[in-house]
Design a protein around this motif. Structure first.
Motif, PDB file in Angstrom:
ATOM      1  N   GLY A 136      26.414  52.251  11.574  1.00  0.00           N
ATOM      2  CA  GLY A 136      26.079  50.951  12.157  1.00  0.00           C
ATOM      3  C   GLY A 136      26.241  49.764  11.230  1.00  0.00           C
ATOM      4  O   GLY A 136      26.449  48.640  11.682  1.00  0.00           O
ATOM      5  N   ALA A 137      26.149  49.971   9.916  1.00  0.00           N
ATOM      6  CA  ALA A 137      26.241  48.861   8.976  1.00  0.00           C
ATOM      7  C   ALA A 137      27.684  48.367   8.874  1.00  0.00           C
ATOM      8  O   ALA A 137      28.632  49.158   8.884  1.00  0.00           O
ATOM      9  CB  ALA A 137      25.741  49.286   7.602  1.00  0.00           C
ATOM     10  N   LYS A 138      27.855  47.037   8.769  1.00  0.00           N
ATOM     11  CA  LYS A 138      29.189  46.435   8.710  1.00  0.00           C
ATOM     12  C   LYS A 138      29.276  45.466   7.535  1.00  0.00           C
ATOM     13  O   LYS A 138      28.344  44.701   7.278  1.00  0.00           O
ATOM     14  CB  LYS A 138      29.505  45.678  10.001  1.00  0.00           C
ATOM     15  N   LEU A 139      30.407  45.501   6.839  1.00  0.00           N
ATOM     16  CA  LEU A 139      30.674  44.564   5.750  1.00  0.00           C
ATOM     17  C   LEU A 139      31.895  43.743   6.139  1.00  0.00           C
ATOM     18  O   LEU A 139      33.012  44.261   6.228  1.00  0.00           O
ATOM     19  CB  LEU A 139      30.934  45.319   4.444  1.00  0.00           C
ATOM     20  N   THR A 140      31.670  42.439   6.380  1.00  0.00           N
ATOM     21  CA  THR A 140      32.741  41.548   6.815  1.00  0.00           C
ATOM     22  C   THR A 140      32.727  40.288   5.976  1.00  0.00           C
ATOM     23  O   THR A 140      31.729  39.561   5.942  1.00  0.00           O
ATOM     24  CB  THR A 140      32.563  41.169   8.305  1.00  0.00           C
ATOM     25  N   GLY A 141      33.835  40.032   5.307  1.00  0.00           N
ATOM     26  CA  GLY A 141      33.924  38.830   4.493  1.00  0.00           C
ATOM     27  C   GLY A 141      32.843  38.722   3.431  1.00  0.00           C
ATOM     28  O   GLY A 141      32.352  37.628   3.137  1.00  0.00           O
ATOM     29  N   GLY A 142      32.463  39.865   2.852  1.00  0.00           N
ATOM     30  CA  GLY A 142      31.440  39.856   1.813  1.00  0.00           C
ATOM     31  C   GLY A 142      30.024  39.719   2.329  1.00  0.00           C
ATOM     32  O   GLY A 142      29.093  39.538   1.533  1.00  0.00           O
ATOM     33  N   LYS A 143      29.830  39.830   3.648  1.00  0.00           N
ATOM     34  CA  LYS A 143      28.504  39.732   4.256  1.00  0.00           C
ATOM     35  C   LYS A 143      28.162  41.061   4.923  1.00  0.00           C
ATOM     36  O   LYS A 143      28.954  41.600   5.699  1.00  0.00           O
ATOM     37  CB  LYS A 143      28.459  38.609   5.297  1.00  0.00           C
ATOM     38  N   LEU A 144      26.967  41.560   4.631  1.00  0.00           N
ATOM     39  CA  LEU A 144      26.539  42.865   5.144  1.00  0.00           C
ATOM     40  C   LEU A 144      25.515  42.695   6.248  1.00  0.00           C
ATOM     41  O   LEU A 144      24.539  41.946   6.103  1.00  0.00           O
ATOM     42  CB  LEU A 144      25.937  43.694   4.009  1.00  0.00           C
ATOM     43  N   THR A 145      25.714  43.390   7.353  1.00  0.00           N
ATOM     44  CA  THR A 145      24.746  43.413   8.457  1.00  0.00           C
ATOM     45  C   THR A 145      24.475  44.859   8.832  1.00  0.00           C
ATOM     46  O   THR A 145      25.329  45.735   8.676  1.00  0.00           O
ATOM     47  CB  THR A 145      25.285  42.664   9.690  1.00  0.00           C
ATOM     48  N   GLY A 146      23.273  45.085   9.359  1.00  0.00           N
ATOM     49  CA  GLY A 146      22.910  46.429   9.794  1.00  0.00           C
ATOM     50  C   GLY A 146      21.561  46.842   9.243  1.00  0.00           C
ATOM     51  O   GLY A 146      20.889  46.082   8.533  1.00  0.00           O
ATOM     52  N   THR A 147      21.171  48.071   9.562  1.00  0.00           N
ATOM     53  CA  THR A 147      19.869  48.609   9.161  1.00  0.00           C
ATOM     54  C   THR A 147      20.045  49.996   8.575  1.00  0.00           C
ATOM     55  O   THR A 147      20.820  50.809   9.097  1.00  0.00           O
ATOM     56  CB  THR A 147      18.915  48.681  10.363  1.00  0.00           C
ATOM     57  N   LYS A 148      19.333  50.256   7.484  1.00  0.00           N
ATOM     58  CA  LYS A 148      19.323  51.578   6.877  1.00  0.00           C
ATOM     59  C   LYS A 148      17.873  52.054   6.749  1.00  0.00           C
ATOM     60  O   LYS A 148      17.003  51.315   6.279  1.00  0.00           O
ATOM     61  CB  LYS A 148      19.978  51.547   5.490  1.00  0.00           C
ATOM     62  N   GLN A 149      17.636  53.290   7.163  1.00  0.00           N
ATOM     63  CA  GLN A 149      16.304  53.886   7.040  1.00  0.00           C
ATOM     64  C   GLN A 149      16.386  55.396   7.249  1.00  0.00           C
ATOM     65  O   GLN A 149      17.241  55.852   8.016  1.00  0.00           O
ATOM     66  CB  GLN A 149      15.348  53.266   8.052  1.00  0.00           C
ATOM     67  N   PRO A 150      15.530  56.157   6.567  1.00  0.00           N
ATOM     68  CA  PRO A 150      14.657  55.756   5.468  1.00  0.00           C
ATOM     69  C   PRO A 150      15.443  55.675   4.157  1.00  0.00           C
ATOM     70  O   PRO A 150      16.383  56.446   3.953  1.00  0.00           O
ATOM     71  CB  PRO A 150      13.635  56.891   5.415  1.00  0.00           C
ATOM     72  N   VAL A 151      15.047  54.750   3.309  1.00  0.00           N
ATOM     73  CA  VAL A 151      15.687  54.571   2.005  1.00  0.00           C
ATOM     74  C   VAL A 151      14.638  54.818   0.929  1.00  0.00           C
ATOM     75  O   VAL A 151      13.682  54.041   0.799  1.00  0.00           O
ATOM     76  CB  VAL A 151      16.285  53.164   1.849  1.00  0.00           C
ATOM     77  N   ALA A 152      14.801  55.891   0.178  1.00  0.00           N
ATOM     78  CA  ALA A 152      13.824  56.233  -0.851  1.00  0.00           C
ATOM     79  C   ALA A 152      13.857  55.219  -1.990  1.00  0.00           C
ATOM     80  O   ALA A 152      14.926  54.780  -2.412  1.00  0.00           O
ATOM     81  CB  ALA A 152      14.108  57.634  -1.396  1.00  0.00           C
ATOM     82  N   ASP A 153      12.662  54.835  -2.446  1.00  0.00           N
ATOM     83  CA  ASP A 153      12.476  53.987  -3.628  1.00  0.00           C
ATOM     84  C   ASP A 153      13.017  52.570  -3.464  1.00  0.00           C
ATOM     85  O   ASP A 153      13.209  51.850  -4.445  1.00  0.00           O
ATOM     86  CB  ASP A 153      13.108  54.626  -4.874  1.00  0.00           C
TER      87      ASP A 153
END
Length: 362
Positions: A136-153
């Motif tokens: 689901g995460a997208k990197l466009t023109g140096g801009k990141l959108t989306g959600t990540k979970q769970p992320v340890a630490d």
């Protein structure tokens, strides 16, 4: 092949074990939980000062340039004491990702800081229940959108390596467009977060096609950590049944208890052998790594689960209390069982690797 550590690696293990045993008694772990601490900051600083954090980071970037098996020795000792440090997130995953996929400039900027412990990094791939690699995460023109979970630490990290499609990106976490939300974590000594990216500035790591290899290498270190935890559970259970009296004789004198501990010992030996071979493969043989990593991962999950549960069983009711020490390992075992992919992912990885080997042989 000699499935044992070299004399130098045994000395490394003894050095790490001595330090960690002194710095992380169980009452100290309970104190961290009572205080709501997300990590053991003094221990992390000391690990950095002694060079353990830079074990497999190249010397050119501030590390010691040691092998993957050397790193496994450290992972095993950290698992033995259930250390509350972000070693897996920052060193095993994030630093390795930068080393494998980063540009020379990115390596020069981040690896020395990670090796010293000055900077903590996290690795973000999953996007909720389901595959270890989200889409689901997208990197466009140096801009990141989306959600990540769970992320340890993620709560103590200042930079994240984020999986975006088939590639990776570096994101500073102290900037607009990044929101961190703490999640409930079954392992009270490893915090987990949801990270929302809304146009956050990010830079891509140029290396491509490395995600599977990165997860394989991380699985090897997770296996070593699980082996260390398994050995601690076996020792804890053995010591308890030798002291606990039941009907005028030590609990360990009963055949059923002996069988339980013997089954754990056999499972640990298999997991340890697989971990040693996988550590060698991570360093020396890319062709053997996928199958070796999957086998190590699967047998280590099984060994740690069996060891943690049988440790609880032989302790009886007291083993389930906060004052006992069994729960530290049961909680860590449950967390390690799903980090970098669950059993299903690694079983498929093993089957696919074996099928590929058979096709090449044919």
């Amino acid at each position: 092949m000699d499935f044992d550590l070299s004399d130098e690696q045994k000395m490394l293990a003894e050095q790490a074990r001595g330090l960690l045993a002194e710095r992380t008694p169980y009452d100290h772990l309970r104190g961290l939980i009572d205080a709501g601490a997300e990590w053991d900051e003094p221990l992390w600083r000391e690990l950095g000062e002694m060079g353990f954090l830079g074990a497999n980071i190249p010397e050119a970037f501030g590390g010691l340039g040691m092998s993957e098996l050397d790193l496994g020795v450290i992972s095993q000792e950290l698992g033995r004491v259930n250390a509350a440090v972000p070693f897996f997130s920052s060193i095993v995953l994030a630093a390795d990702a930068i080393r494998l996929a980063g540009s020379e400039a990115q390596k020069a900027e981040w690896l020395p800081k990670l090796a010293s412990g000055e900077v903590i990094a996290c690795f973000a791939s999953a996007e909720g229940p389901g595959p270890v690699l989200g889409q689901g995460a997208k990197l466009t023109g140096g801009k990141l959108t989306g959600t990540k979970q769970p992320v340890a630490d993620a709560g103590i990290a200042s930079v994240a390596v984020v999986q975006v499609g088939e590639g990776l990106a570096l994101v500073r976490l102290d900037q607009p467009g990044v929101t961190r939300t703490k999640l409930d974590s079954f392992d009270q000594l490893r915090s987990h977060y949801r990270i929302d990216f809304d146009g956050a500035e990010a830079e891509a790591l140029p290396g491509k096609g490395l995600l599977a290899t990165l997860l394989d290498r991380a699985a090897v270190q997770a296996a070593f950590e699980a082996v260390g935890g398994s050995e601690a559970c076996l020792a804890m259970g053995r010591n308890y049944v030798m002291e606990r009296q039941m009907f005028g004789r030590p609990l360990g004198g009963y055949q059923a208890i002996k069988h339980k501990l013997a089954d754990v010992a056999v499972a640990i030996e298999l997991a340890k052998s697989n971990a040693y071979f996988a550590g060698w493969a991570a360093e020396a043989s890319a062709d053997d790594l996928p199958a070796a990593a999957a086998a190590a991962r699967l047998t280590a999950i099984k060994a740690f689960e069996l060891a943690a549960r049988e440790n609880l069983q032989v302790h009886g009711g007291i083993g389930y209390t906060f004052e006992a020490n069994c729960h530290f390992y049961y909680r860590r075992e449950r967390m390690l069982a799903v980090i970098v992919g669950n059993r299903g992912y690694w079983a498929n990885r093993l089957l696919n690797a074996q099928s590929g080997s058979q096709e090449k042989a044919a």
